[in-house]
Design a protein around this motif. Structure first.
Motif, short mmCIF file in Angstrom:
data_model
loop_
_atom_site.label_atom_id
_atom_site.label_comp_id
_atom_site.label_asym_id
_atom_site.label_seq_id
_atom_site.Cartn_x
_atom_site.Cartn_y
_atom_site.Cartn_z
N ARG A 111 1.39 6.65 -6.79
CA ARG A 111 0.30 7.52 -7.23
C ARG A 111 0.66 9.00 -7.02
O ARG A 111 0.38 9.83 -7.88
CB ARG A 111 -0.99 7.17 -6.50
CG ARG A 111 -1.54 5.82 -6.93
CD ARG A 111 -2.75 5.43 -6.13
NE ARG A 111 -3.25 4.12 -6.58
CZ ARG A 111 -4.44 3.65 -6.31
NH1 ARG A 111 -5.29 4.36 -5.60
NH2 ARG A 111 -4.81 2.47 -6.75
N VAL A 112 1.28 9.30 -5.88
CA VAL A 112 1.71 10.69 -5.64
C VAL A 112 2.72 11.10 -6.71
O VAL A 112 2.64 12.20 -7.27
CB VAL A 112 2.30 10.85 -4.22
CG1 VAL A 112 3.02 12.19 -4.07
CG2 VAL A 112 1.21 10.70 -3.17
N GLY A 123 -8.30 11.46 -0.65
CA GLY A 123 -9.02 10.20 -0.77
C GLY A 123 -8.86 9.55 -2.13
O GLY A 123 -8.91 8.33 -2.26
N ALA A 124 -8.66 10.35 -3.16
CA ALA A 124 -8.50 9.80 -4.51
C ALA A 124 -7.24 8.95 -4.61
O ALA A 124 -7.17 8.02 -5.41
CB ALA A 124 -8.46 10.92 -5.55
N LEU A 125 -6.24 9.24 -3.78
CA LEU A 125 -5.00 8.46 -3.79
C LEU A 125 -5.22 7.05 -3.25
O LEU A 125 -4.43 6.16 -3.50
CB LEU A 125 -3.92 9.18 -2.99
CG LEU A 125 -3.50 10.54 -3.54
CD1 LEU A 125 -2.63 11.28 -2.54
CD2 LEU A 125 -2.81 10.40 -4.89
N PHE A 126 -6.32 6.86 -2.50
CA PHE A 126 -6.63 5.55 -1.92
C PHE A 126 -7.65 4.76 -2.73
O PHE A 126 -7.98 3.64 -2.39
CB PHE A 126 -7.16 5.73 -0.49
CG PHE A 126 -6.12 6.22 0.46
CD1 PHE A 126 -5.32 5.32 1.15
CD2 PHE A 126 -5.92 7.57 0.66
CE1 PHE A 126 -4.36 5.76 2.03
CE2 PHE A 126 -4.96 8.03 1.54
CZ PHE A 126 -4.17 7.13 2.23
N PHE A 138 0.83 -1.21 0.00
CA PHE A 138 0.00 0.00 0.00
C PHE A 138 0.87 1.25 0.00
O PHE A 138 0.59 2.22 -0.68
CB PHE A 138 -0.92 0.03 1.21
CG PHE A 138 -2.08 -0.92 1.15
CD1 PHE A 138 -2.18 -1.90 0.17
CD2 PHE A 138 -3.08 -0.85 2.08
CE1 PHE A 138 -3.24 -2.76 0.13
CE2 PHE A 138 -4.16 -1.73 2.05
CZ PHE A 138 -4.24 -2.69 1.07
N ASP A 139 1.94 1.24 0.80
CA ASP A 139 2.84 2.39 0.85
C ASP A 139 3.50 2.62 -0.50
O ASP A 139 3.64 3.76 -0.95
CB ASP A 139 3.91 2.20 1.93
CG ASP A 139 3.31 2.10 3.32
OD1 ASP A 139 2.34 2.83 3.61
OD2 ASP A 139 3.82 1.29 4.13
N VAL A 140 3.89 1.54 -1.14
CA VAL A 140 4.50 1.65 -2.47
C VAL A 140 3.49 2.21 -3.46
O VAL A 140 3.81 3.11 -4.25
CB VAL A 140 5.02 0.27 -2.94
CG1 VAL A 140 5.49 0.33 -4.39
CG2 VAL A 140 6.14 -0.22 -2.02
#
Length: 142
Positions: A37-38, A90-93, A30-32
């Motif tokens: 995404r960022v 939230g879009a990043l998740f 998830f961190d990766v």
């Protein structure tokens, strides 16, 4: 080939890893994925790691670590980054396991599309509308 979710970004739902499958040295998937995404949003915005780092109060090396998943974003730094990048945090998740319905649009863009966006962004609103109408017509087969 990995599946793609609503955002157009690769979904990692099929690659859920339990804590017993990770080590203290390996970043959580998830961190990766959040870091990736960022990075993608930052590149789409035409920004450097140094610019993002200055905006959120960290070094560019720290941004590199966030983007490759070696270090986790804190909630506050992720929120600051999302705000600076012009996306909802939230879009990043979106499309991560257990996330629910979160709005956002993070479809991947090619480097050419990013360059077009940079150029069009520098035009007057009237010229931007002309380009938008032309692009719409080309997309629709006109």
């Amino acid at each position: 080939m990995r599946g793609r979710g609503r955002t157009g970004l690769p979904s990692i739902t099929e690659a859920v890893i339990t804590p017993s499958q990770t080590t203290a040295r390996s970043p959580h998937p998830f961190d990766v994925e959040i870091g990736r995404r960022v990075r993608e949003v930052r590149i789409r915005a035409g920004l450097s790691q140094s610019q993002l780092a200055a905006a959120i109060g960290v070094s560019f090396q720290q941004v590199q670590k966030y983007e490759n998943g070696a270090n986790r974003f804190s909630a506050s730094k992720l929120a600051q980054a999302a705000t600076f990048l012009g996306v909802e945090a939230g879009a990043l998740f979106q499309d991560l396991p257990g996330d629910g319905e979160i709005s956002g649009d993070l479809r991947p863009m090619s480097r050419t599309a990013i360059k077009v966006a940079e150029i069009v962004g520098g035009l007057s609103p009237a010229k931007q509308r002309i380009i938008l109408n032309l692009a719409t017509e080309l997309r629709d087969g006109g």
